[in-house]
Design an enzyme around this catalytic site. Structure first.
Site, PDB file in Angstrom:
ATOM      1  N   GLY A  57       3.931  10.110  43.348  1.00  0.00           N
ATOM      2  CA  GLY A  57       2.945  10.616  44.305  1.00  0.00           C
ATOM      3  C   GLY A  57       3.595  11.268  45.514  1.00  0.00           C
ATOM      4  O   GLY A  57       3.030  11.262  46.602  1.00  0.00           O
ATOM      5  N   LEU A  58       4.784  11.847  45.322  1.00  0.00           N
ATOM      6  CA  LEU A  58       5.497  12.477  46.437  1.00  0.00           C
ATOM      7  C   LEU A  58       5.487  13.996  46.317  1.00  0.00           C
ATOM      8  O   LEU A  58       6.295  14.700  46.902  1.00  0.00           O
ATOM      9  CB  LEU A  58       6.933  11.946  46.506  1.00  0.00           C
ATOM     10  CG  LEU A  58       7.031  10.426  46.637  1.00  0.00           C
ATOM     11  CD1 LEU A  58       8.477   9.964  46.657  1.00  0.00           C
ATOM     12  CD2 LEU A  58       6.304   9.950  47.900  1.00  0.00           C
ATOM     13  N   SER A  59       4.575  14.478  45.497  1.00  0.00           N
ATOM     14  CA  SER A  59       4.321  15.906  45.406  1.00  0.00           C
ATOM     15  C   SER A  59       5.467  16.708  44.810  1.00  0.00           C
ATOM     16  O   SER A  59       5.850  17.759  45.322  1.00  0.00           O
ATOM     17  CB  SER A  59       4.002  16.414  46.805  1.00  0.00           C
ATOM     18  OG  SER A  59       3.011  17.339  46.704  1.00  0.00           O
ATOM     19  N   SER A  60       5.987  16.188  43.719  1.00  0.00           N
ATOM     20  CA  SER A  60       7.047  16.930  43.033  1.00  0.00           C
ATOM     21  C   SER A  60       6.521  18.255  42.485  1.00  0.00           C
ATOM     22  O   SER A  60       7.256  19.238  42.410  1.00  0.00           O
ATOM     23  CB  SER A  60       7.648  16.082  41.918  1.00  0.00           C
ATOM     24  OG  SER A  60       6.630  15.592  41.082  1.00  0.00           O
TER      25      SER A  60
ATOM     26  N   TYR B 290      -8.947  12.198  40.226  1.00  0.00           N
ATOM     27  CA  TYR B 290      -8.857  13.125  41.361  1.00  0.00           C
ATOM     28  C   TYR B 290      -9.984  14.161  41.301  1.00  0.00           C
ATOM     29  O   TYR B 290     -10.707  14.378  42.280  1.00  0.00           O
ATOM     30  CB  TYR B 290      -7.493  13.819  41.338  1.00  0.00           C
ATOM     31  CG  TYR B 290      -7.246  14.720  42.521  1.00  0.00           C
ATOM     32  CD1 TYR B 290      -6.672  14.240  43.693  1.00  0.00           C
ATOM     33  CD2 TYR B 290      -7.601  16.068  42.475  1.00  0.00           C
ATOM     34  CE1 TYR B 290      -6.457  15.067  44.780  1.00  0.00           C
ATOM     35  CE2 TYR B 290      -7.390  16.900  43.558  1.00  0.00           C
ATOM     36  CZ  TYR B 290      -6.818  16.393  44.707  1.00  0.00           C
ATOM     37  OH  TYR B 290      -6.620  17.217  45.785  1.00  0.00           O
TER      38      TYR B 290
ATOM     39  N   ASP C 154      -8.199  17.412  52.472  1.00  0.00           N
ATOM     40  CA  ASP C 154      -7.845  18.850  52.449  1.00  0.00           C
ATOM     41  C   ASP C 154      -8.874  19.687  51.691  1.00  0.00           C
ATOM     42  O   ASP C 154      -9.341  20.713  52.176  1.00  0.00           O
ATOM     43  CB  ASP C 154      -6.408  19.091  51.946  1.00  0.00           C
ATOM     44  CG  ASP C 154      -6.083  18.568  50.563  1.00  0.00           C
ATOM     45  OD1 ASP C 154      -6.940  17.890  49.933  1.00  0.00           O
ATOM     46  OD2 ASP C 154      -4.949  18.821  50.099  1.00  0.00           O
TER      47      ASP C 154
ATOM     48  N   ASP D 266      -0.176  19.795  50.035  1.00  0.00           N
ATOM     49  CA  ASP D 266       1.196  19.570  49.578  1.00  0.00           C
ATOM     50  C   ASP D 266       2.044  20.837  49.688  1.00  0.00           C
ATOM     51  O   ASP D 266       3.206  20.801  50.106  1.00  0.00           O
ATOM     52  CB  ASP D 266       1.189  19.064  48.130  1.00  0.00           C
ATOM     53  CG  ASP D 266       0.420  17.752  48.010  1.00  0.00           C
ATOM     54  OD1 ASP D 266       0.128  17.128  49.044  1.00  0.00           O
ATOM     55  OD2 ASP D 266       0.098  17.367  46.871  1.00  0.00           O
TER      56      ASP D 266
ATOM     57  N   GLU E 278      -6.148  11.668  53.870  1.00  0.00           N
ATOM     58  CA  GLU E 278      -6.085  11.659  52.404  1.00  0.00           C
ATOM     59  C   GLU E 278      -7.425  12.095  51.819  1.00  0.00           C
ATOM     60  O   GLU E 278      -8.478  11.601  52.219  1.00  0.00           O
ATOM     61  CB  GLU E 278      -5.734  10.243  51.955  1.00  0.00           C
ATOM     62  CG  GLU E 278      -4.757  10.176  50.832  1.00  0.00           C
ATOM     63  CD  GLU E 278      -3.382  10.744  51.161  1.00  0.00           C
ATOM     64  OE1 GLU E 278      -3.164  11.950  50.936  1.00  0.00           O
ATOM     65  OE2 GLU E 278      -2.524   9.979  51.623  1.00  0.00           O
TER      66      GLU E 278
END
Ligand code: GAF
Length: 383
Positions: free
Chosen positions: A128-131, A228, A40, A176, A37
């Site tokens: 937080g599931l990268s929609s 972020y 990247d 993602d 986490e």
């Protein structure tokens, strides 16, 4: 028109909005991140896997010189954007993501003459599931395939990321979009964000009598107004102070002693130790030792909570309750400050679910959501 129920639904929505049939339907998945986490954008390692939920795009190419977009979730009619004026700032809200993809495709040498796109999604928003990446990648795959362009998937991921970075204006890494386009069912994607090398490593919790469970804490996550970007800047400052191009270049945490600023020291320690945990996880999975993943998940959570300081109260309560009730390990996932927890649980996860529900009731919080997370396939054409 034949296909999965969701595909028929978005195709019908397309026809209702545009009065013509769609040329096809594409779907890109959301992602969970097993571990790795905030590594990247530090050129490090990530280990995501695709979910069995995602975003669908029904589309048809046009020569109209405009991009016409509609979303079943938003439901406020069609957004029309002239392609001649397509530049960062030309579209806002949800439409900025697909518009940004068309802009980034043009910048990469793949200009499109126009398109109509209808969007539908079964991913929980703000969990937080990268929609966002699922939306970008569904549209990118749909429009390039309809235009007869064969863009390698890793290049398409970079184009989708550029849309998010430069058009939407969020400084995300490549995780993602890579998950949405490169993952394989029954595997997690080990990606080196420095070299671009990637490998799908088998991840089969069911074979070990286990399961991966996502717990949506209902604390809404958004990358646009979270800390972020601040964390991204802090990591760059830490790398500068250490005299390395990126924190990826530090393999030994003892080298961080040179960082005198305590905040930057903690941020860097998270990134350096998290990279180590990703590589340790890859070794475990290669040996088929899924159950051994639990302690790494717990360590990752502690590091994100104490060193990176991006966890949130609902996530900490979820992790503690889940582990007390028999989860082998659990951790917050994604950008932070809201969203979901990933837990490695016994195949019968009732005790964990009950414990987390009870803990939330005790705090007076809204009921959390639960989503089974079998490692699934990447983006594809549905029909
Ligand atoms: C978000 C970003 F989009 C990813 O690039 C990654 O940085 C992640 O937060 C944190 O690991 O999902």
């Amino acid at each position: 028109m034949t296909g999965p129920a969701g595909a028929d639904q978005v195709a019908q929505w397309f026809r209702a909005e545009f009065g013509i049939p769609a040329a096809g339907v594409w779907r890109a998945p959301g992602r969970a991140n097993l571990i790795g986490e905030h590594t990247d954008y530090n050129n490090g390692f990530v280990f995501p896997f695709a979910l069995d939920r995602g975003t669908m795009a029904a589309a048809t190419p046009t020569a109209s010189g405009v991009l016409e977009l509609t979303s079943r979730q938003v439901g406020t009619g069609t957004v029309t954007i002239p392609l001649a004026s397509l530049a960062p700032g030309a579209a806002g809200g949800w439409a900025a993501y697909p518009a940004g993809v068309v802009w980034a495709l043009g910048e990469a040498g793949y200009p499109l003459p126009g398109a109509r796109v209808a969007i539908d999604s079964d991913l929980p928003q703000g969990a937080g599931l990268s929609s966002s990446a699922a939306l970008e990648c569904a549209v990118a795959l749909a429009l390039t395939q309809l235009a007869g362009l064969s863009v390698p998937r890793q290049e398409l991921a970079a184009i989708a990321r550029r849309a998010e970075n430069e058009f939407v204006g969020v400084p995300t890494g490549i995780m993602d979009q890579s998950a949405a386009l490169l993952c394989q069912a029954g595997h997690a994607l080990l990606l080196d964000c420095c070299t671009g090398e990637w490998e799908n490593v088998p991840l089969d919790p069911a074979a070990a009598g286990l399961a991966l469970l996502i717990i949506d804490t209902r604390a809404k996550h958004t990358l646009t107004d979270s800390g972020y970007a601040a964390r991204h800047i802090e990591c760059e400052e830490a790398a500068r102070a250490l005299g390395v191009p990126s924190l990826r270049d530090i393999a030994d945490p003892s080298a961080l002693a040179a960082l005198t600023d305590p905040v930057l020291h903690r941020r860097a320690r998270h990134v350096v130790t998290e990279n180590q945990r990703v590589l340790a996880m890859a070794e475990l999975l290669r040996r088929g030792e899924v159950a051994g993943a639990g302690p790494l998940l717990n360590q990752s959570h502690a590091s994100l909570r104490d060193d990176f300081e991006i966890s949130w109260p609902e996530a900490d309560v979820t992790v503690d309750a889940a582990v007390d009730a028999g989860a082998l390990g659990a951790r917050m996932m994604g950008g932070g400050f809201g969203g979901s927890v990933l837990a490695l649980v016994p195949a019968d996860s009732a005790a964990v679910r009950d414990a987390v529900r009870a803990a939330f009731r005790g705090q007076g919080w809204p009921e959390p959501g639960f989503l089974d997370a079998p490692p699934s396939a990447s983006a594809q054409r549905l029909w």
